[in-house]
Design a protein around this motif. Structure first.
Motif, PDB file in Angstrom:
ATOM      1  N   GLY A   1       0.814  -1.170   0.021  1.00  0.00           N
ATOM      2  CA  GLY A   1      -0.065   0.022   0.018  1.00  0.00           C
ATOM      3  C   GLY A   1       0.806   1.389   0.043  1.00  0.00           C
ATOM      4  N   VAL A   2       1.787   1.290   0.944  1.00  0.00           N
ATOM      5  CA  VAL A   2       2.636   2.530   0.901  1.00  0.00           C
ATOM      6  C   VAL A   2       3.589   2.725  -0.376  1.00  0.00           C
ATOM      7  N   GLY A   3       3.809   1.552  -0.874  1.00  0.00           N
ATOM      8  CA  GLY A   3       4.671   1.532  -2.252  1.00  0.00           C
ATOM      9  C   GLY A   3       3.672   2.536  -3.227  1.00  0.00           C
ATOM     10  N   ILE A   4       2.493   1.931  -3.306  1.00  0.00           N
ATOM     11  CA  ILE A   4       1.682   2.724  -4.285  1.00  0.00           C
ATOM     12  C   ILE A   4       1.403   4.149  -3.853  1.00  0.00           C
ATOM     13  N   LEU A   5       1.140   4.226  -2.700  1.00  0.00           N
ATOM     14  CA  LEU A   5       1.079   5.581  -1.838  1.00  0.00           C
ATOM     15  C   LEU A   5       2.621   6.741  -2.432  1.00  0.00           C
TER      16      LEU A   5
ATOM     17  N   HIS B   1      17.316  22.307 -12.736  1.00  0.00           N
ATOM     18  CA  HIS B   1      15.884  21.628 -12.421  1.00  0.00           C
ATOM     19  C   HIS B   1      14.919  21.259 -13.365  1.00  0.00           C
ATOM     20  N   GLU B   2      15.524  21.605 -14.814  1.00  0.00           N
ATOM     21  CA  GLU B   2      14.530  21.183 -15.749  1.00  0.00           C
ATOM     22  C   GLU B   2      14.480  19.521 -16.310  1.00  0.00           C
ATOM     23  N   SER B   3      15.544  18.971 -16.009  1.00  0.00           N
ATOM     24  CA  SER B   3      15.557  17.670 -16.337  1.00  0.00           C
ATOM     25  C   SER B   3      14.869  16.642 -15.513  1.00  0.00           C
ATOM     26  N   GLU B   4      13.530  16.720 -15.857  1.00  0.00           N
ATOM     27  CA  GLU B   4      12.542  15.948 -14.901  1.00  0.00           C
ATOM     28  C   GLU B   4      12.218  14.963 -15.807  1.00  0.00           C
ATOM     29  N   LEU B   5      11.640  13.801 -15.105  1.00  0.00           N
ATOM     30  CA  LEU B   5      11.043  12.501 -15.737  1.00  0.00           C
ATOM     31  C   LEU B   5       9.655  12.967 -16.251  1.00  0.00           C
ATOM     32  N   ASP B   6       9.334  12.404 -17.411  1.00  0.00           N
ATOM     33  CA  ASP B   6       8.024  12.816 -17.844  1.00  0.00           C
ATOM     34  C   ASP B   6       7.071  12.081 -16.527  1.00  0.00           C
ATOM     35  N   SER B   7       5.867  13.204 -16.205  1.00  0.00           N
ATOM     36  CA  SER B   7       5.080  12.844 -15.050  1.00  0.00           C
ATOM     37  C   SER B   7       3.933  11.831 -15.238  1.00  0.00           C
ATOM     38  N   LYS B   8       3.520  11.727 -16.357  1.00  0.00           N
ATOM     39  CA  LYS B   8       2.282  10.788 -16.450  1.00  0.00           C
ATOM     40  C   LYS B   8       2.483   9.266 -16.227  1.00  0.00           C
ATOM     41  N   ILE B   9       1.862   9.048 -15.413  1.00  0.00           N
ATOM     42  CA  ILE B   9       2.147   7.483 -14.944  1.00  0.00           C
ATOM     43  C   ILE B   9       0.765   6.740 -14.754  1.00  0.00           C
ATOM     44  N   TYR B  10       0.758   5.560 -15.263  1.00  0.00           N
ATOM     45  CA  TYR B  10      -0.455   4.897 -15.302  1.00  0.00           C
ATOM     46  C   TYR B  10      -0.612   4.371 -13.985  1.00  0.00           C
ATOM     47  N   PHE B  11      -2.232   3.886 -13.466  1.00  0.00           N
ATOM     48  CA  PHE B  11      -2.330   3.557 -12.281  1.00  0.00           C
ATOM     49  C   PHE B  11      -1.656   2.008 -12.273  1.00  0.00           C
ATOM     50  N   SER B  12      -1.314   1.089 -13.441  1.00  0.00           N
ATOM     51  CA  SER B  12      -0.950  -0.102 -13.351  1.00  0.00           C
ATOM     52  C   SER B  12       0.410  -0.122 -12.786  1.00  0.00           C
ATOM     53  N   GLU B  13       1.231   1.206 -13.183  1.00  0.00           N
ATOM     54  CA  GLU B  13       2.667   1.230 -13.029  1.00  0.00           C
ATOM     55  C   GLU B  13       2.965   1.723 -11.466  1.00  0.00           C
ATOM     56  N   ARG B  14       1.770   2.181 -10.799  1.00  0.00           N
ATOM     57  CA  ARG B  14       1.799   2.628  -9.303  1.00  0.00           C
ATOM     58  C   ARG B  14       1.645   1.197  -8.690  1.00  0.00           C
TER      59      ARG B  14
END
Lengths: 77, 347
Positions: free
Chosen positions: B76-80, B201-214
């Protein structure tokens, strides 16, 4: 392709370096791997969790060690 | 259209397995005592009440119980945690005033993913972004001290009351110590080169993440954390089980019981050089309490082992001068002493 593994020398950083080497061998991509251990240089990338994998100047992994298969996908993308 | 179907499938796949596993989990958890009794009394045919019997019964019951709790909560915490990256935490803490900042930093410290190997980049990242030093310290104190593993073990072995006391007092120590460090104006005792760092600070990962990835992140953290700490837990519970059966009650009462004022400071002094995570120390502490150590002293011992450790001090030495490290250790130690005394004498 230029690959950098950023990490100050913790166990996970070594694991990422090893997995990356394996992935490069497995996929046969033409790449040079450098390990960046200097914390000042690491901070230039704006990351706060290590280890980090940088491919051609772009951060693709941070704070975890993906499997060799996942790394291979990242390398061939 | 095709894209949509794929997304739906991914989400369904992500949900399905946990949804099926949870009832199995609950059934197993509810029957642990029966299974342990069955193994001990019927399969082994051991005589109830004997030292060896009760030691084994304790072990066979506690290990799967704690493991089951760990797997569920860490999942649970891993997802959170996929919602709380260090970068987001830093963004929240930027430009916050001292006291509010300390409270936020302590709360975020409990939930932001943190490992002591990342303490330095995290410290540098915070300071570089202009998060005040005291606020950064609140985060660094709370992060290792209060986490899901500590919480599970406290609930599993001591019950809810002690777990809540531990969290509230731990948070208070993190908030007040950080606030005090901020008030003392110790910025000059941070190594000079720290302030010269300019991060991009610009080199960020793309933030879109699927729930299945969570959900995958949940599995990954179970694999990683349980894979790393299971051995400590088994050893901790084995030591606990051995003492449970063999060491006489009140064995430690004379030295570390309620009546001794020096019990709390002594526990802290013993705790600092010992390096363990919550997983290793809490099962042992549960036995200390059973053998006559008072709750305040046991809490103080646990906190000093987890929050003040030589390896962490050595890591911090890279970025802090010794004056600041001394102040940091001193303030946290005093905070722990106060917590210990409060629980020994007030409660």
């Amino acid at each position: 392709m230029e690959i950098k593994v950023l990490g100050t020398g913790c166990a996970k950083c070594k694991a990422l370096e090893k997995a990356t080497k394996e992935a490069v061998e497995k996929t046969g991509v033409n790449a040079t791997i450098t390990k960046v251990e200097d914390i000042i240089e690491i901070m230039q990338f704006g990351v706060m969790t290590t280890p980090v994998l940088v491919i051609d100047g772009k951060i693709v992994v941070k704070g975890k060690v993906p499997s060799v298969d996942e790394l291979s996908k990242l390398l061939t993308k | 259209m095709r894209e949509k179907v794929i997304t739906l499938n991914r989400n369904l796949n992500g949900w399905l397995i946990p949804a099926l596993l949870i009832p199995i989990w609950v059934l197993t958890y509810l029957n642990l005592q029966n299974v342990a009794d069955y193994i001990i009394d019927d399969i082994f045919g051991m005589v109830s009440g004997k030292h060896l019997t009760e030691t084994l019964r304790f072990f066979i019951f506690e290990v799967p119980k704690v493991m089951l709790l760990l797997v569920l909560i860490i999942f649970g915490v891993g997802i959170l945690r996929t919602y709380f990256t260090p970068e987001k935490t830093r963004k929240i803490l930027e430009g916050k005033s001292l006291f509010t900042g300390n409270i936020l930093a302590s709360l975020l410290g409990t939930i932001t993913p943190f490992c002591s190997c990342s303490a330095i980049p995290l410290f540098l990242g915070f300071v570089e972004a202009g998060v005040p030093l005291g606020v950064t310290f609140s985060f660094l104190i709370a992060a290792p001290m209060i986490n899901e593993v500590a919480l599970i073990l406290l609930v599993g072995l001591f019950g809810w009351e002690v777990a809540i006391i531990y969290i509230l007092t731990g948070l208070s120590i993190a908030i007040l110590s950080g606030w005090l460090i901020g008030k003392l104006g110790l910025e000059k005792y941070v190594a000079e080169w720290v302030y010269k760092i300019k991060a991009n600070h610009e080199s960020e990962l793309d933030s879109k993440i699927y729930f299945s990835e969570r959900i995958n992140a949940g599995y990954e953290s179970v694999k990683e954390i349980v894979g790393k700490i299971w051995i400590y837990i088994i050893i901790g519970i084995a030591v606990g089980a051995g003492a449970h059966g063999y060491v006489p009650e009140d064995f430690l009462g004379a030295l570390l019981g309620k009546g001794n004022w020096y019990g709390v400071p002594l526990a802290i002094l013993m705790g600092v050089p010992m390096y363990s995570n919550a997983a290793g120390i809490i099962p042992i502490v549960s036995v200390l309490i059973e053998k006559g150590v008072s709750l305040g002293t046991a809490l103080a011992f646990m906190m000093s082992v987890i929050a003040l450790s030589l390896p962490e001090i050595i890591i911090l030495k890279k970025v802090l001068k010794w004056q600041l490290i001394t102040v940091f250790v001193g303030i946290v130690a005093v905070g722990i002493v106060i917590v210990g005394f409060i629980f020994n004498y007030v409660m």
